[in-house]
Design a protein around this motif. Structure first.
Motif, PDB file in Angstrom:
ATOM      1  N   ALA A  22      -5.436  10.516  -1.264  1.00  0.00           N
ATOM      2  CA  ALA A  22      -5.910   9.135  -1.301  1.00  0.00           C
ATOM      3  C   ALA A  22      -4.729   8.179  -1.241  1.00  0.00           C
ATOM      4  CB  ALA A  22      -6.731   8.886  -2.558  1.00  0.00           C
ATOM      5  N   PHE A  23      -4.932   7.064  -0.532  1.00  0.00           N
ATOM      6  CA  PHE A  23      -3.867   6.079  -0.323  1.00  0.00           C
ATOM      7  C   PHE A  23      -4.426   4.660  -0.480  1.00  0.00           C
ATOM      8  CE2 PHE A  23      -2.909   9.788   2.253  1.00  0.00           C
ATOM      9  CZ  PHE A  23      -1.549   9.995   2.097  1.00  0.00           C
ATOM     10  N   PHE A  24      -3.509   3.730  -0.778  1.00  0.00           N
ATOM     11  CA  PHE A  24      -3.779   2.302  -0.648  1.00  0.00           C
ATOM     12  C   PHE A  24      -2.992   1.779   0.556  1.00  0.00           C
ATOM     13  CE2 PHE A  24      -4.733   1.776  -5.396  1.00  0.00           C
ATOM     14  CZ  PHE A  24      -6.105   1.679  -5.164  1.00  0.00           C
ATOM     15  N   ILE A  31       5.529   5.717  -1.371  1.00  0.00           N
ATOM     16  CA  ILE A  31       5.228   5.828   0.046  1.00  0.00           C
ATOM     17  C   ILE A  31       6.059   6.975   0.592  1.00  0.00           C
ATOM     18  CG2 ILE A  31       5.429   4.679   2.285  1.00  0.00           C
ATOM     19  CD1 ILE A  31       5.140   2.020   0.637  1.00  0.00           C
ATOM     20  N   THR A  32       5.423   7.902   1.270  1.00  0.00           N
ATOM     21  CA  THR A  32       6.124   9.095   1.751  1.00  0.00           C
ATOM     22  C   THR A  32       6.981   8.790   2.972  1.00  0.00           C
ATOM     23  OG1 THR A  32       4.249   9.709   3.151  1.00  0.00           O
ATOM     24  CG2 THR A  32       4.286  10.584   0.904  1.00  0.00           C
ATOM     25  N   ASP A  33       7.900   9.695   3.270  1.00  0.00           N
ATOM     26  CA  ASP A  33       8.732   9.590   4.466  1.00  0.00           C
ATOM     27  C   ASP A  33       8.817  10.960   5.124  1.00  0.00           C
ATOM     28  OD1 ASP A  33      10.336   8.543   6.421  1.00  0.00           O
ATOM     29  OD2 ASP A  33      12.096   8.227   5.158  1.00  0.00           O
ATOM     30  N   LEU A  50       0.445   3.671   0.231  1.00  0.00           N
ATOM     31  CA  LEU A  50       0.805   4.102  -1.107  1.00  0.00           C
ATOM     32  C   LEU A  50      -0.011   5.329  -1.504  1.00  0.00           C
ATOM     33  CD1 LEU A  50       2.704   2.909  -3.349  1.00  0.00           C
ATOM     34  CD2 LEU A  50       0.654   1.873  -4.331  1.00  0.00           C
ATOM     35  N   LEU A  51       0.684   6.432  -1.776  1.00  0.00           N
ATOM     36  CA  LEU A  51       0.010   7.669  -2.186  1.00  0.00           C
ATOM     37  C   LEU A  51      -0.421   7.535  -3.646  1.00  0.00           C
ATOM     38  CD1 LEU A  51      -0.821  10.609  -1.650  1.00  0.00           C
ATOM     39  CD2 LEU A  51       1.515  11.287  -2.269  1.00  0.00           C
TER      40      LEU A  51
END
Length: 470
Positions: free
Chosen positions: A128-130, A177-179, A204-205
């Protein structure tokens, strides 16, 4: 000691010799350290709403009351006015009538961040993310893989205002936030810095556990929403009324083995806001009234009802003028303003962007900027020689150390400040602020001595009994 030559004596009398604050005044760091303990507490408030909420009880404790139109305030009376929970004006009444002008300082309390989109929540790949929309000028790649917290307000269907602030404390979850891993980033690394991470990738995770119901389609999304509903009583529809954002979860900290620096998010322009706030609180029985402003929307052009392009400030001064039976145009024309906005500190890692004769250095005091804008002084306030003389005279009389410079080389640098939004009202205005390293990054760096000296510079203007005679 050898006797000074005629040339040495002449150089001392007519050439500028700038020294760092600790070098010229070794005792300053004790005062600066003490001053910045309060500053670090102030920095924990990372949005304009939080800053207003933080200062209100302090104002009450210091004897400030909410401004009441039509009240006949006496010299020394202190009062404030809030605009929509995001902007605040704080005042100390002067001995002289407001028709003879007031002394204004203004700093913004919003900072670059990641605002949530109106429909932020989504699920993909069992996570889930925003979704966010970045606010202000940022290097997007700097905002990945760092701990972020969620702050803001939501209004529910039944009209309740819910405040959310999660991700700062050690016992709370963090978000990020992933990369892309370097093993698979061959194509990404070929892109320009502005394209390495794109705006739509700043997601945003926020979770990965599914809701325990086989008949539910988006199990992780439902599980996250159920947590938010249980804790805050909100539904997904309520995001449409929300004002939420993600900000760096780092705590303000001393930096350096000598603890001479402060590392924290949002020092552009919380450093200026704190300095003017403390100057306002410490002002007693001024000759001219003070108006200390915390403003919103600097990072997006000062637009909107809480930005400095709104009529809130002018309307307030008009109310003060009417209370005394004078014209607001006279108040404005006779006033002066310090637009408190930071400048870029010289960074020896990137000397090519600065012109050394006209830039600002860490630990050398606040930086006056006669003008800002970009290229050929486009879109700038440009303080007059009279205004520069007026302000610098106050500094000299009060023993304030300052420096003066520009924001980088002519064809490289530039930027806008609140000064243009104030001077449009016929108020003589000049920019002043502390030098900052890594401006607009998730963590910025300031020097404690510079923050403290900015406070002293504002006090010099607030305490001055000299009239504006130009």
């Amino acid at each position: 000691m050898d006797k000074k030559t005629k040339g040495q004596e002449l150089a001392e009398s007519i050439l500028t010799d700038r020294k760092s604050l600790p070098e010229g005044n070794p005792g300053i760091m004790k005062d600066a350290d003490a001053f910045c303990e309060g500053y670090k507490r102030f920095l924990a408030n990372k949005t304009e709403r939080e800053v207003v909420e933080y200062v209100l009880p302090i104002l009450a404790e210091k004897g400030y009351t909410e401004y009441s139109r039509g009240t006949k305030y006496k010299p020394g009376d202190k009062f404030y006015k809030v605009n929509r929970d995001k902007t605040i004006l704080m005042c100390t009444m002067g001995r002289r009538p407001v028709s003879e002008g007031v002394r204004v300082t203004v700093a913004h309390t919003d900072s670059p961040r990641l605002d949530f989109k109106p429909h932020p929540l989504f699920e993909d790949a069992s996570m889930a993310f925003f979704k966010t929309h970045y606010y202000g000028g940022i290097k997007k790649y700097q905002w990945t893989t760092i701990p972020l917290s969620i702050r803001g307000v939501v209004y529910t269907k039944d009209g309740r205002k819910v405040t959310i602030r999660i991700g700062e404390n050690d016992d709370e979850p963090a978000f990020l936030i992933t990369d892309l891993l370097p093993h698979l980033a061959q194509n990404q690394m070929k892109k320009g810095a502005s394209e390495v991470v794109e705006g739509e990738q700043l997601n945003l995770l926020i979770g990965s556990l599914p809701y325990d119901d086989e008949k539910v389609k988006e199990k992780v999304k439902l599980a996250i929403m159920s947590i938010l509903h249980e804790k805050y009583g909100i539904t997904e529809d309520d995001f449409e009324t929300a004002e939420l954002c993600a900000v760096p979860a780092f705590k303000p900290r001393d930096m350096g083995l000598d603890r001479s620096l402060v590392a924290a998010y949002g020092q552009d322009d919380s450093s200026c806001a704190y300095a003017e706030f403390m100057a306002e609180l410490d002002t007693v029985d001024p000759e001219y009234g003070t108006v200390t402003i915390f403003a919103d929307k600097e990072e997006t052009g000062s637009d909107g009802v809480t930005g400095m392009r709104s009529f809130f400030f002018r309307d307030f001064l008009e109310d003060l003028a009417q209370d005394e039976g004078c014209e607001v145009r006279d108040v404005l024309r006779n006033s002066v303003c310090l637009s408190c906005d930071v400048s870029a500190g010289f960074d020896p890692a990137y000397p090519e962007v600065m012109e050394r004769n006209n830039c600002c250095f860490m630990n050398c005091g606040p930086c006056l900027a006669k003008y800002d804008g970009s290229r050929g002084k486009y879109s700038t306030n440009d303080a007059s020689a009279e205004m520069m003389n007026y302000v610098i005279t106050q500094f000299r009389d009060a023993g304030v150390t300052w420096q003066i410079g520009e924001l980088g080389k002519i064809d490289l640098g530039g930027g806008g400040t609140i000064a243009s939004e104030i001077s449009v009202h016929s108020i003589d205005t000049v920019d002043i602020g502390v030098p900052v390293l890594s401006m607009h990054a998730p963590i910025e760096v300031t020097a404690k001595a510079d923050v403290y000296m900015l406070y002293k510079a504002i006090r010099a203007v607030y305490d001055s009994r000299k009239p504006k005679d130009f």
